[in-house]
Write a protein that holds these residues in place. Structure first.
Motif, short mmCIF file in Angstrom:
data_model
loop_
_atom_site.label_atom_id
_atom_site.label_comp_id
_atom_site.label_asym_id
_atom_site.label_seq_id
_atom_site.Cartn_x
_atom_site.Cartn_y
_atom_site.Cartn_z
N ALA B 237 -9.97 4.70 -8.20
CA ALA B 237 -8.66 5.28 -7.93
C ALA B 237 -7.75 4.34 -7.15
N LYS B 238 -8.28 3.70 -6.12
CA LYS B 238 -7.39 2.88 -5.29
C LYS B 238 -7.25 1.44 -5.78
N CYS B 239 -8.05 1.05 -6.75
CA CYS B 239 -7.99 -0.33 -7.25
C CYS B 239 -6.64 -0.62 -7.88
N LEU B 240 -6.13 -1.83 -7.65
CA LEU B 240 -4.83 -2.22 -8.20
C LEU B 240 -4.99 -2.98 -9.50
N VAL B 330 -6.78 -3.54 -1.08
CA VAL B 330 -6.90 -2.11 -0.77
C VAL B 330 -8.32 -1.72 -0.36
#
Ligand code: SF4
Ligand code: SF4
Ligand code: SF4
Ligand code: SF4
Ligand code: SF4
Lengths: 319, 352
Positions: B237-240, B330
């Motif tokens: 989810a938080k991976c860019l 992140v």
């Protein structure tokens, strides 16, 4: 954050209407926070909001378009949300904004510079006045003024400029537009050779990972980026500094009048290249030429996305 | 053979090595530490793990495979001849001051590029001529987990010389025959008397690592979770989807090949590719078998902790250097993802 419990309550109250709420929580060591995707009350209990919560979560919004999303924003982050609204990259009805008045975030690079090595952080306490760290058995007390991000030192919008829920008190800002560009003016005073030499030196260690691009909330082409496209073929895949530098110039141009100086591009860079300076240059010009600042008014149009026969700030006819 | 070098002699040693080889050493640049050709004026910094590993020593960020030019036939303008020259690298390199995980990382490359059906001549030429003088770590960082992946802070695997910091300098031990040759310098003293101290430094370092997690179930568990995209969406989810983690990884070896030409001349180069990029495995038709960041992160973790070990005697293709964790913008933590995958079945059952 003083009003953290209020914020948690607001989020819990909104949770049933939302697919996810994005905030921050503890990360791999006590000196870092990490983005946090909350779906349950238990997730909300893990929410953290303090000066370590550096990430601009607005970056995630476009990829969640179509979902009902809640987001926690600092002042600067809220400007990215405004910009995304202006460009129709998100729908106002789908986003619930939890805003607050921010007293500033730390710059991890400054902390590293001050401590030397932060590989073994055992404990960390942050207050408005200082960051207290225990690293490999040694205590460090770093005054907040020394480790706060540059953007926060000259912040003019510490309160979310748009929000559905605002928690806590508003913070009064005292800086002026000009305060934020002193570093740039110093740089501009250098000779062209010096400036170019500086960038060749800095950009040389770029690994072309494009973290600067992917962390940027306003980078909309992302998966179709000119940097990797073969057709058109603007950049080669070589490790030459020329191509790395060229990419930054392109990034800055694409962000002219849209960049809110959240600083995520520079923060994301694993090798600490000071690329925010590029972006600031363009913003200063945009302000001079169009008297426009990005991310303040959801109804406004970025100057490079409109066409006016007569620009009020440009003297075209009577030289 | 054990030697000792005084701290203030190290620069002279590097200059001496520089007469025969190209020396790569880490140095501070801006606020990061990167491997650069050693320059006495700029010095070196081995105080802590370098920000970027010395991957480019054997696997440059971009490397010319062949140079080509189109030659027009003046008699017959329709006809164009192609002149192609292979460019096999022929110098030798010494990588100084990398950490055990960095040197061991190349042993993951070796299984793929040297020991399989196809030998990569470019990698081989560099690998055979690159010598590693590795500095043992005195203490792990919060992001280090070399001990989880069958290694440790003074693991000599993949190194030619192991340096252990001791009082006043470094204890030097040849790990390979090639390493013996590097220790022939007259700047070095006999190290016998420092052996006990070095052994203690190594033992203390092992102690500092905390308890290792058992990853033996990871290969099977990651396959079990393979089709559960809900699981992967949660993990990513938080991976860019940027790629910083793979470019900083000492064991990521994917590449892209492109022709870069200018007029009638050009080069065929290979450059780092990475599975976190949206262009990775993009097919000419426009179809992409890994269309989302969840698919991509699944590939990165799965490759290192499942598919690779399945092909290579259980060896995990991660050296535990922790760079992907500490330099991720992140804070995506690969350890957490692997442990979540190992716990995967339990979670499923609990839901039944
Ligand atoms: S720029 Fe302003 S709103 Fe943004 S983190 Fe700094 S102080 Fe907070
Ligand atoms: S270019 Fe940098 S500072 Fe500007 S919006 Fe993007 S990430 Fe923020
Ligand atoms: S994040 Fe830094 S290293 Fe990566 S492409 Fe951008 S400037 Fe280069
Ligand atoms: S894990 Fe981190 S470094 Fe890797 S692609 Fe995702 S955001 Fe980038
Ligand atoms: S996956 Fe991460 S910890 Fe493992 S070798 Fe790569 S960068 Fe290091």
């Amino acid at each position: 954050m003083k009003n953290l419990e209020d914020l948690k309550k607001q989020i819990k109250d909104g949770l049933s209407e939302l697919d996810v709420v994005i905030g921050w929580t503890d990360s791999f060591d006590p000196l870092h926070a990490t983005p946090h995707f909350m779906r349950s009350e238990a997730d909300v209990d893990k929410l953290k909001v303090d000066a370590l919560c550096v990430h601009n979560l607005a970056t995630y919004l476009p990829s969640l378009k179509g979902k009902k999303v809640g987001i926690v924003v600092k002042g600067c982050d809220s400007r990215s949300v405004v910009e995304l609204l202006q460009e129709n990259l998100i729908n106002r009805d789908d986003v619930t904004i939890f805003g607050f008045g921010c007293t500033g975030v730390v710059d991890q690079t400054k902390i590293r510079r001050a401590v030397g090595d932060v590989g073994q952080v055992e404990a960390c306490e942050v207050s408005d006045a200082e960051v207290k760290l225990s690293v490999a058995g040694k205590e460090h007390k770093l005054p907040m003024a020394d480790v706060i991000a540059d953007k926060c030192q000259t912040c003019r919008y510490p309160n979310a400029v748009v929000s559905d829920q605002f928690v806590g008190d508003e913070i009064k800002a005292t800086a002026s537009f000009e305060d934020g560009y002193k570093d740039l003016e110093e740089f501009e005073a250098k000779s062209t050779e010096e400036k170019f030499g500086f960038w060749l030196g800095e950009m040389d260690r770029c690994i072309r990972c494009y973290a600067c691009r992917n962390a940027c909330p306003m980078c909309v082409c992302r998966d179709h980026c000119v940097a990797q496209s073969r057709d058109p073929h603007w950049l080669s895949q070589e490790a030459h500094v020329r191509d790395k530098w060229m990419f930054q110039v392109i990034h800055a141009y694409h962000l002219a009048g849209r960049c809110t100086e959240c600083g995520e591009c520079q923060r994301a860079c694993p090798v600490d290249i000071p690329i925010l300076l590029f972006k600031k240059k363009f913003n200063k010009e945009i302000k001079e030429v169009f008297n426009y600042e990005a991310g303040l008014d959801p109804e406004a149009k970025p100057p490079l996305q409109t066409f006016k026969i007569d620009e009020p700030t440009i003297k075209e006819k009577e030289w | 053979m054990a030697k000792f070098i005084k701290s203030d002699k190290v620069s002279a040693w590097l200059e001496e090595l520089g007469q025969k080889h190209e020396v790569l050493a880490p140095r501070g640049e801006g606020d990061s530490i990167v491997f650069k050709p050693y320059d006495a004026k700029k010095g070196f910094n081995i105080e802590r793990e370098a920000t970027a590993p010395p991957k480019k020593a054997c696997f440059p960020q971009s490397e010319t495979l062949v140079k080509f030019s189109h030659i027009k036939d003046l008699e017959n303008p329709e006809k164009v001849a192609l002149d192609v020259k292979e460019t096999i690298p022929d110098s030798s390199w010494v990588v100084f001051g990398s950490r055990p995980c960095d040197a061991r990382g190349f042993t993951m490359f070796d299984r793929v590029y040297l020991n399989g059906k196809h030998v990569d001549v470019y990698y081989k030429a560099r690998r055979e001529n690159t010598f590693f003088i590795t500095l043992a770590c005195e203490k792990g960082e919060t992001t280090c987990f070399c001990n989880w992946v069958g290694s440790g802070p003074s693991d000599p695997t993949g190194s030619d010389v192991l340096m252990v910091p001791v009082d006043g300098g470094y204890f030097l031990e040849a790990v390979s025959d090639r390493g013996e040759a590097l220790l022939a310098s007259s700047l070095l003293e006999d190290g016998g008397s420092k052996q006990a101290e070095a052994d203690k430094v190594r033992a203390d370092a092992d102690q500092s690592m905390g308890e290792a997690q058992d990853l033996s179930k990871a290969p099977a568990k990651l396959l079990e979770a393979f089709d559960d995209m809900g699981f992967w969406e949660e993990q990513s989810a938080k991976c860019l989807s940027c790629g910083a983690c793979t470019y900083l990884c000492p064991t990521c070896y994917c590449f892209n090949i492109t022709d870069e030409s200018d007029g009638v001349k050009g080069e065929r180069i290979r450059s780092w590719d990475n599975c976190m990029s949206s262009m990775f495995t993009m097919e000419a038709s426009g179809h992409n078998p890994r269309p989302t960041k969840a698919h991509r992160l699944k590939n990165r973790v799965g490759h290192k902790f499942s598919y690779y070990p399945d092909l290579h005697d259980g060896v995990i293709s991660c050296c535990g250097c922790g760079r992907c964790i500490k330099s991720c913008p992140v804070g995506v933590d690969i350890r957490e993802i692997v442990l979540n995958a190992i716990a995967y079945e339990a979670k499923e059952k609990a839901n039944d």
